[in-house]
Scaffold this active site. Structure first.
Site, PDB file in Angstrom:
ATOM      1  CG  HIS A   4      -1.928   0.962   1.384  1.00  0.00           C
ATOM      2  ND1 HIS A   4      -1.699   2.267   1.732  1.00  0.00           N
ATOM      3  CD2 HIS A   4      -3.270   0.858   1.211  1.00  0.00           C
ATOM      4  CE1 HIS A   4      -2.853   2.924   1.763  1.00  0.00           C
ATOM      5  NE2 HIS A   4      -3.828   2.089   1.455  1.00  0.00           N
ATOM      6  CG  ASP A  26       0.304  -2.364   6.090  1.00  0.00           C
ATOM      7  OD1 ASP A  26      -0.690  -2.466   6.841  1.00  0.00           O
ATOM      8  OD2 ASP A  26       0.279  -1.737   5.013  1.00  0.00           O
ATOM      9  CD  GLN A  46      -7.257  -4.428   4.332  1.00  0.00           C
ATOM     10  OE1 GLN A  46      -8.234  -5.046   4.754  1.00  0.00           O
ATOM     11  NE2 GLN A  46      -7.360  -3.200   3.856  1.00  0.00           N
ATOM     12  CE  LYS A  89      -7.512   0.003   6.447  1.00  0.00           C
ATOM     13  NZ  LYS A  89      -8.101   0.307   5.152  1.00  0.00           N
ATOM     14  CB  CYS A 141      -3.591   3.119  -1.608  1.00  0.00           C
ATOM     15  SG  CYS A 141      -4.738   4.427  -1.243  1.00  0.00           S
TER      16      CYS A 141
HETATM   17  N1  PMP Z   1      -2.011  -0.722   4.515  1.00  0.00           N
HETATM   18  C1  PMP Z   1      -3.003  -1.425   3.977  1.00  0.00           C
HETATM   19  C2  PMP Z   1      -2.734  -2.810   3.491  1.00  0.00           C
HETATM   20  C3  PMP Z   1      -4.278  -0.885   3.880  1.00  0.00           C
HETATM   21  O1  PMP Z   1      -5.262  -1.591   3.335  1.00  0.00           O
HETATM   22  C4  PMP Z   1      -4.504   0.430   4.350  1.00  0.00           C
HETATM   23  C5  PMP Z   1      -5.862   1.074   4.262  1.00  0.00           C
HETATM   24  N2  PMP Z   1      -6.462   0.971   3.014  1.00  0.00           N
HETATM   25  C6  PMP Z   1      -3.428   1.112   4.921  1.00  0.00           C
HETATM   26  C7  PMP Z   1      -2.210   0.516   4.988  1.00  0.00           C
HETATM   27  C8  PMP Z   1      -3.566   2.509   5.444  1.00  0.00           C
HETATM   28  O2  PMP Z   1      -4.440   2.558   6.521  1.00  0.00           O
HETATM   29  P1  PMP Z   1      -4.908   3.957   7.105  1.00  0.00           P
HETATM   30  O3  PMP Z   1      -5.390   4.762   5.925  1.00  0.00           O
HETATM   31  O4  PMP Z   1      -6.014   3.603   8.041  1.00  0.00           O
HETATM   32  O5  PMP Z   1      -3.743   4.577   7.783  1.00  0.00           O
END
Ligand code: PMP
Length: 403
Positions: A124, A198, A201, A224, A361
């Site tokens: 991401h 990270d 998910q 999440k 993203c």
């Molecule tokens: N890493 C992953 C794999 C994600 O899916 C996301 C959220 N889409 C993020 C990081 C970023 O999370 P946040 O926007 O809540 O900081």
């Protein structure tokens, strides 16, 4: 067999009982953000109606209640992640902030020109851009574990040669791939590399224990996992946190201050300058209680059933290709050769179905896959098999409309 009454669980989520465009809401955008059960909403209301005050510095009743609630939530996060102690848990705004904190503190203090930061091709942007910024500042080099055709990582230990930090996603938000976090951390440890996972998910979708994974850092987002937005946590192994310089300076993180300099508190407070998101932390604690009441293995099994059902449906729609490996997290991202993801998600919305279309993203991954983006259905424990069947019906109608 589990003894969970999933219909009763679903009834805990008031937002789901509504119509969108004249159709029952079908919320399948859980990888972007989850819905909140009444228990979490009530925890926020109770906090604001009874306990609200600033933490740590007041010697009055409400301040000590707010402090207890805030620090109690930290202890819950520590237990939830299997950390050794609450001192290893830093409250953040979410995954993105947790990763930026590590890059700006551990990274700036430990990396120099020529050092290697290993990432993967499926990261991401939030586990890529902070390292790009750090690489630019320090002269460190970014390398990437390739993604194989089936959506799994093509990892080999040789990729760790000269690596100082290995940061990777636990469950890919674009492909659904569940990466073998413990194996990857073991390999990294063998060459003395620090690891960051990270967990955006994975935190709410499967049992996670940072000591079993063996990572040095693990970042996740509350929103999440049924908690409010604007709150998350970073786990950091105590030994590393103790050596890391602070990030933001200000109140709450100091022991004493002169006009010239300051001394800092021990972790985690050293990394939490300013008034924190107290209500958010309380909500996160309530979300953790709620999720643990269901059980993360039960959630994983339930979601896996829905995801497998969705993949099967999707595979039967002409011109649709599902991305990612068979063993996957709670999402199915697909390419439909007859419609752009934005047109498809707009069509879905007209039927009350919330999907996500775009690059999720992960622009470099989309470029590698030669796709403008994908359409993604992502599931959580309040979704049902009937909803998955309804999604398939709507997508079959989309095929008839667009193809
Ligand atoms: N890493 C992953 C794999 C994600 O899916 C996301 C959220 N889409 C993020 C990081 C970023 O999370 P946040 O926007 O809540 O900081």
């Amino acid at each position: 067999m589990t003894s969970i009454d999933w219909a009763k669980v679903r009834a805990d989520f008031p937002i789901l009982a509504q119509q969108v465009n004249g159709k029952p809401l079908l919320y399948l955008d859980n990888a972007a953000s989850s819905q909140k059960p009444r228990a979490v909403i009530s925890a926020l209301v109770n906090y604001y109606e009874r306990d609200n005050a600033n933490v740590h510095r007041g010697l009055h009743e409400l301040s000590s209640r707010a402090t207890d609630a805030f620090e109690g939530a930290r202890a819950k996060v520590a237990r939830y992640l299997g950390a050794e102690s609450a001192e290893e848990i830093i409250f953040t705004r979410g995954t993105t902030e947790g990763i930026n904190l590590v890059a700006a503190t551990w990274g700036a203090a430990n990396l120099k020109a020529g050092d290697v930061i290993l990432l993967t091709e499926m990261e991401h942007h939030s586990n890529l851009v902070p390292w790009q910024i750090l690489a630019e500042k320090t002269g460190a080099k970014l390398c990437f574990v390739p993604v194989a055709d089936d959506g799994a990582l093509a990892f080999e230990p040789a990729l760790l040669d000269g690596v100082k930090l290995f940061a990777f996603v636990h469950v890919s938000n674009s492909l659904g791939t569940i990466n073998p976090a413990a194996d990857l951390c073991r390999a990294a440890r063998a060459v003395g590399a620090v690891t960051l996972v990270d967990g955006a998910q994975s935190a709410g979708h499967m049992p996670v224990n940072v000591r079993e994974i063996g990572c040095d850092f693990y970042a996740f987002s509350g929103h999440k996992i049924c908690a409010p937005t604007g709150i998350g946590a970073l786990y950091g192994r105590r030994e590393l946190l103790e050596k890391m310089p602070p990030w933001h300076g200000g109140g709450e993180m100091i022991v004493s201050v002169t006009y010239e300099r300051a001394t800092y508190k021990q972790p985690p407070h050293k990394f939490e300058a300013g008034t924190p998101n107290i209500a958010g932390a309380v909500g996160l604690g309530a979300a953790i209680d709620y999720i643990e009441g269901i059980g993360r293995q039960n959630i994983f099994d339930h979601d896996a059933g829905l995801t497998a059902r969705a993949v099967q449906h999707l595979a039967e729609i002409p011109g649709v290709r599902v991305l990612g490996p068979a063993k996957r997290g709670a999402l199915a991202a697909f390419h439909a050769e007859w419609a752009h993801p934005h047109d498809l998600t707009t069509f879905a919305n007209e039927h009350g179905l919330a999907l996500r279309g775009g690059h999720h993203c992960t622009q470099p991954l989309m470029r590698k896959l030669k796709m403008p983006g994908t359409t993604r259905a992502s599931f959580y424990f309040y979704n049902t098999a009937d909803e998955v069947d309804r999604m398939a019906e709507i997508l079959r109608a989309a095929h008839r409309f667009f193809a």
